[in-house]
Structures are given as structure tokens and as C-alpha cells.
Design a protein around this motif. Sequence first.
Motif, mmCIF file in Angstrom:
data_model
loop_
_atom_site.group_PDB
_atom_site.id
_atom_site.type_symbol
_atom_site.label_atom_id
_atom_site.label_comp_id
_atom_site.label_asym_id
_atom_site.label_seq_id
_atom_site.Cartn_x
_atom_site.Cartn_y
_atom_site.Cartn_z
ATOM 1 N N LEU A 153 0.856 -1.187 0.000
ATOM 2 C CA LEU A 153 0.000 0.000 0.000
ATOM 3 C C LEU A 153 0.894 1.239 0.000
ATOM 4 C CD1 LEU A 153 -2.864 1.135 0.108
ATOM 5 C CD2 LEU A 153 -2.838 0.796 2.587
ATOM 6 N N SER A 154 0.767 2.051 -1.039
ATOM 7 C CA SER A 154 1.699 3.148 -1.279
ATOM 8 C C SER A 154 1.268 4.439 -0.596
ATOM 9 C CB SER A 154 1.843 3.377 -2.788
ATOM 10 O OG SER A 154 2.481 4.586 -3.094
ATOM 11 N N HIS A 155 0.138 5.007 -1.033
ATOM 12 C CA HIS A 155 -0.285 6.286 -0.471
ATOM 13 C C HIS A 155 -1.785 6.484 -0.611
ATOM 14 C CE1 HIS A 155 0.662 7.373 -4.766
ATOM 15 N NE2 HIS A 155 -0.430 8.110 -4.639
ATOM 16 N N VAL A 156 -2.274 7.474 0.130
ATOM 17 C CA VAL A 156 -3.674 7.852 0.086
ATOM 18 C C VAL A 156 -3.738 9.363 -0.104
ATOM 19 C CG1 VAL A 156 -3.857 8.125 2.598
ATOM 20 C CG2 VAL A 156 -5.911 7.628 1.259
ATOM 21 N N VAL A 157 -4.766 9.825 -0.789
ATOM 22 C CA VAL A 157 -4.932 11.250 -1.068
ATOM 23 C C VAL A 157 -6.267 11.713 -0.500
ATOM 24 C CG1 VAL A 157 -5.099 13.013 -2.863
ATOM 25 C CG2 VAL A 157 -3.515 11.091 -3.143
ATOM 26 N N TYR A 158 -6.208 12.766 0.314
ATOM 27 C CA TYR A 158 -7.399 13.322 0.946
ATOM 28 C C TYR A 158 -7.790 14.642 0.291
ATOM 29 C CZ TYR A 158 -6.687 10.421 5.212
ATOM 30 O OH TYR A 158 -6.536 9.414 6.125
ATOM 31 N N GLU A 183 -1.104 26.515 -3.431
ATOM 32 C CA GLU A 183 -2.553 26.731 -3.351
ATOM 33 C C GLU A 183 -3.356 25.439 -3.508
ATOM 34 O OE1 GLU A 183 -3.685 29.826 -6.027
ATOM 35 O OE2 GLU A 183 -2.361 31.315 -5.121
ATOM 36 N N LEU A 184 -2.686 24.295 -3.425
ATOM 37 C CA LEU A 184 -3.395 23.018 -3.507
ATOM 38 C C LEU A 184 -3.106 22.178 -2.279
ATOM 39 C CD1 LEU A 184 -5.275 21.388 -5.411
ATOM 40 C CD2 LEU A 184 -3.212 20.222 -6.222
ATOM 41 N N GLY A 185 -1.816 21.869 -2.036
ATOM 42 C CA GLY A 185 -1.505 21.097 -0.852
ATOM 43 C C GLY A 185 -0.173 20.379 -0.925
ATOM 44 N N ALA A 191 8.216 9.895 9.000
ATOM 45 C CA ALA A 191 9.626 9.846 9.370
ATOM 46 C C ALA A 191 10.251 8.470 9.186
ATOM 47 C CB ALA A 191 9.793 10.301 10.818
ATOM 48 N N GLY A 192 9.449 7.412 9.266
ATOM 49 C CA GLY A 192 9.983 6.059 9.162
ATOM 50 C C GLY A 192 10.065 5.518 7.755
ATOM 51 N N SER A 193 9.862 6.363 6.749
ATOM 52 C CA SER A 193 9.895 5.923 5.353
ATOM 53 C C SER A 193 10.663 6.938 4.519
ATOM 54 C CB SER A 193 8.466 5.792 4.810
ATOM 55 O OG SER A 193 8.472 5.575 3.411
ATOM 56 N N HIS A 194 11.282 6.461 3.443
ATOM 57 C CA HIS A 194 11.925 7.347 2.475
ATOM 58 C C HIS A 194 11.036 7.602 1.256
ATOM 59 C CE1 HIS A 194 16.164 6.289 4.146
ATOM 60 N NE2 HIS A 194 15.705 7.421 4.681
ATOM 61 N N ASP A 195 9.903 6.930 1.160
ATOM 62 C CA ASP A 195 9.006 7.161 0.028
ATOM 63 C C ASP A 195 8.643 8.643 -0.072
ATOM 64 O OD1 ASP A 195 8.852 4.650 -1.014
ATOM 65 O OD2 ASP A 195 6.722 4.361 -0.623
ATOM 66 N N HIS A 196 8.588 9.170 -1.292
ATOM 67 C CA HIS A 196 8.279 10.585 -1.512
ATOM 68 C C HIS A 196 7.045 11.021 -0.736
ATOM 69 C CE1 HIS A 196 6.359 13.931 -3.810
ATOM 70 N NE2 HIS A 196 7.599 14.377 -3.885
ATOM 71 N N HIS A 197 6.020 10.195 -0.716
ATOM 72 C CA HIS A 197 4.848 10.511 0.100
ATOM 73 C C HIS A 197 4.019 9.263 0.352
ATOM 74 C CE1 HIS A 197 3.226 10.755 -4.008
ATOM 75 N NE2 HIS A 197 2.021 10.575 -3.498
ATOM 76 N N CYS A 198 3.333 9.256 1.471
ATOM 77 C CA CYS A 198 2.272 8.271 1.693
ATOM 78 C C CYS A 198 0.952 8.983 1.928
ATOM 79 C CB CYS A 198 2.604 7.306 2.834
ATOM 80 S SG CYS A 198 2.265 7.924 4.477
ATOM 81 N N LEU A 199 0.992 10.345 1.972
ATOM 82 C CA LEU A 199 -0.218 11.148 2.141
ATOM 83 C C LEU A 199 -0.075 12.417 1.311
ATOM 84 C CD1 LEU A 199 -2.934 11.748 3.604
ATOM 85 C CD2 LEU A 199 -1.581 12.758 5.460
ATOM 86 N N PHE A 200 -1.108 12.726 0.549
ATOM 87 C CA PHE A 200 -1.154 13.968 -0.219
ATOM 88 C C PHE A 200 -2.466 14.648 0.128
ATOM 89 C CE2 PHE A 200 -1.916 15.783 -4.750
ATOM 90 C CZ PHE A 200 -1.421 17.027 -4.386
ATOM 91 N N GLY A 210 -12.925 14.027 1.913
ATOM 92 C CA GLY A 210 -12.880 12.576 1.815
ATOM 93 C C GLY A 210 -11.666 12.116 1.046
ATOM 94 N N ILE A 211 -11.763 10.936 0.487
ATOM 95 C CA ILE A 211 -10.651 10.336 -0.230
ATOM 96 C C ILE A 211 -10.768 10.606 -1.726
ATOM 97 C CG2 ILE A 211 -11.874 8.119 -0.392
ATOM 98 C CD1 ILE A 211 -9.138 6.731 -0.273
ATOM 99 N N GLU A 212 -9.652 10.988 -2.348
ATOM 100 C CA GLU A 212 -9.620 11.129 -3.809
ATOM 101 C C GLU A 212 -9.132 9.838 -4.456
ATOM 102 O OE1 GLU A 212 -9.206 11.758 -7.770
ATOM 103 O OE2 GLU A 212 -7.465 11.181 -6.607
#
Length: 306
Positions: A153-158, A183-185, A191-200, A210-212
Motif C-alpha cells: 500500500l503506497s499512499h492515500v490522497v485526501y 494553493e493546492l496542498g 519519518a519512518g519511510s523514504h518514500d516521496h509521500h504516503c499522504l497527499f 474525503g478520499i480522492e
Amino acid sequence: MNIIGLQYLVFGVDDVGACRQYMLDYGLSAVGDGSRLEALDGTAVVILDKADPALPPSMGTASTLRETVYAVADEQALLAIEQELRTDRDVTRGSDGVLRCVDDMGFALGFQIAERRPIGIGAEAINAPGDIAGRQVNQLGAYKDMPALPRSLSHVVYFVPDSAKAEAFYARLGFICTDRFQELGPFLRPAGSHDHHCLFLIQTPAFMKGIEHFTFHMGGPTEVMMAGTRFVEKGYTSFWGPGRHQLGSNWFWYFNSPLGCHVEYDADMDQHDDSWVAREVNISADSSQYFLFEHREKWAPGGDPH
């Protein structure tokens, strides 16, 4: 705080059968009673009927996401999160060992000691002039029945009504902004991951909260293409892609889903540490992707090019 990344997402939906079948066709495996659908490393999506009393309350919008559960390194990390969150909100720990609260935007959150299985499968290998061959002689880079299964599971976008306030909450938990669309987010890395993001986080009106989308990592761009093509052939509708993002560099292919959000395949995301300096760019089609393909029916030389 040593948050590693996502462990599982929980949805409450109208059509449980259609949503579970969608995630099976996407490439996850059902475990237990079939409500939990896992990737190769055990990260997962849980799909329940929207009226199931075990679910956290709905946010009162069209979103079907009911809970986001993060994996942490150990009990010490869990206790640090609990101590921080108890300063200004209710926190509980369930019989399943999950520490639960609600964030500043109304999203139900959970934190648990990581339950991720080692995968033990190599990444996609390539051959390129000037470098050592990635594949052995006579080893094929792709073949018709090659595996192309979601690995993690990579990331989630809210969608959130106040991205600055939402970002500040996650910063308390050790999330770091790696890049930002002005102007978007922000894109946030725990801190425990090097992945560019797990939340946007994407700034939107409150009624859209909600979730995108969410996504699982694949083993490389060929797996994204192969899995996405198979998904189309099963009758699912491509929404965006395939292509490659600029921020994060990850390959992507998004699909419409019966879960009320988009679902993505992704691969080859950038890795960053604390020395990385976040970029800020204006959101546009040119800054969102380097290139974008569009799926069409297969074709062969000699056939009608149109």
C-alpha cells in the motif's frame, strides 16, 4: 515518531460484492471472511457494508473511506504517538492493538505495530547500454503471463477544507513535506519511510471532504502497464494514465472504482531523506506529469492505424 507508512484502509460501501470483486480483479488477495484484501506484503484494504456497526462514523460527505491505519515500527513509537495525541483529543486502544483517534479534518485514524511480510521478489530489471545488464542472457523482460501483483500500500490522497491545518496535525506526528503544489496542498512523508509521500492533501470545499484515491506499489513500470491493461480487459474504466508524475517521479495509472474514489497502480517512486529540500510548483497539467499515454485497443503492423 517512527511511522513507517500505511497498513490498511477501511471502507464502508453500498455494494460490498462489487467493491470486493473490484479489488480482487485489481490484484489483491482475500483473507479470512473476504472483507480484508491484501497485497503481497500484507498491507490491505478492508471493505464492509456502510451500515456495519464496527465502522467509525461517516464524515457526512460522499466519501466511503472510514478509517486510515498506519504502521509504526514498535511499541515505543506507538506510545509516543499516544502521548502526543492525548494532549488535545480522545484516544483509544482497541482489542486489536490499534491506537485510534480522529484528525483535525474529521478523518478516523489508527496506528498499529507494523504487520508487513517480507516480499522477497526482485524489482523490474532493465538492460541499458553503458551499464551492467540487469537481466541474464535469454531472460525475458516481459512475457504474456508475467506476474503483476500489488506489492505494498503506497499512499492515500485526501480532499480537505483546510490543507494548512491538516498539514500541521500530521507534522506533529513527524510527517515531512517533500514537495508542494502551491494553493493546492503538500506531499507528506512519514519519518519512518523514504518514500516521496504516503499522504497527499488537496484543498477543496468542505462538501468534498474525503478520499480522492489510493494506490499500491508495483514492481516497476512494466508491471503498471501489464496490470492496468489486464484491468481494462476485465471491463474497468481508465481515468488517467498511464504516465509518469513529476513530483515523486512515480509511474501511474488511475481507474474509476465502485468505492467512490479512484484507485491507482504506481511504481518507482522517488526516495528522500531529511536533507531533501521541498519544491513548490504551481499546479498544472505540465507540472503534474512528464508524459501521459492513453490506452487504446491493441494493434499490429499492417492493420488499420486508425
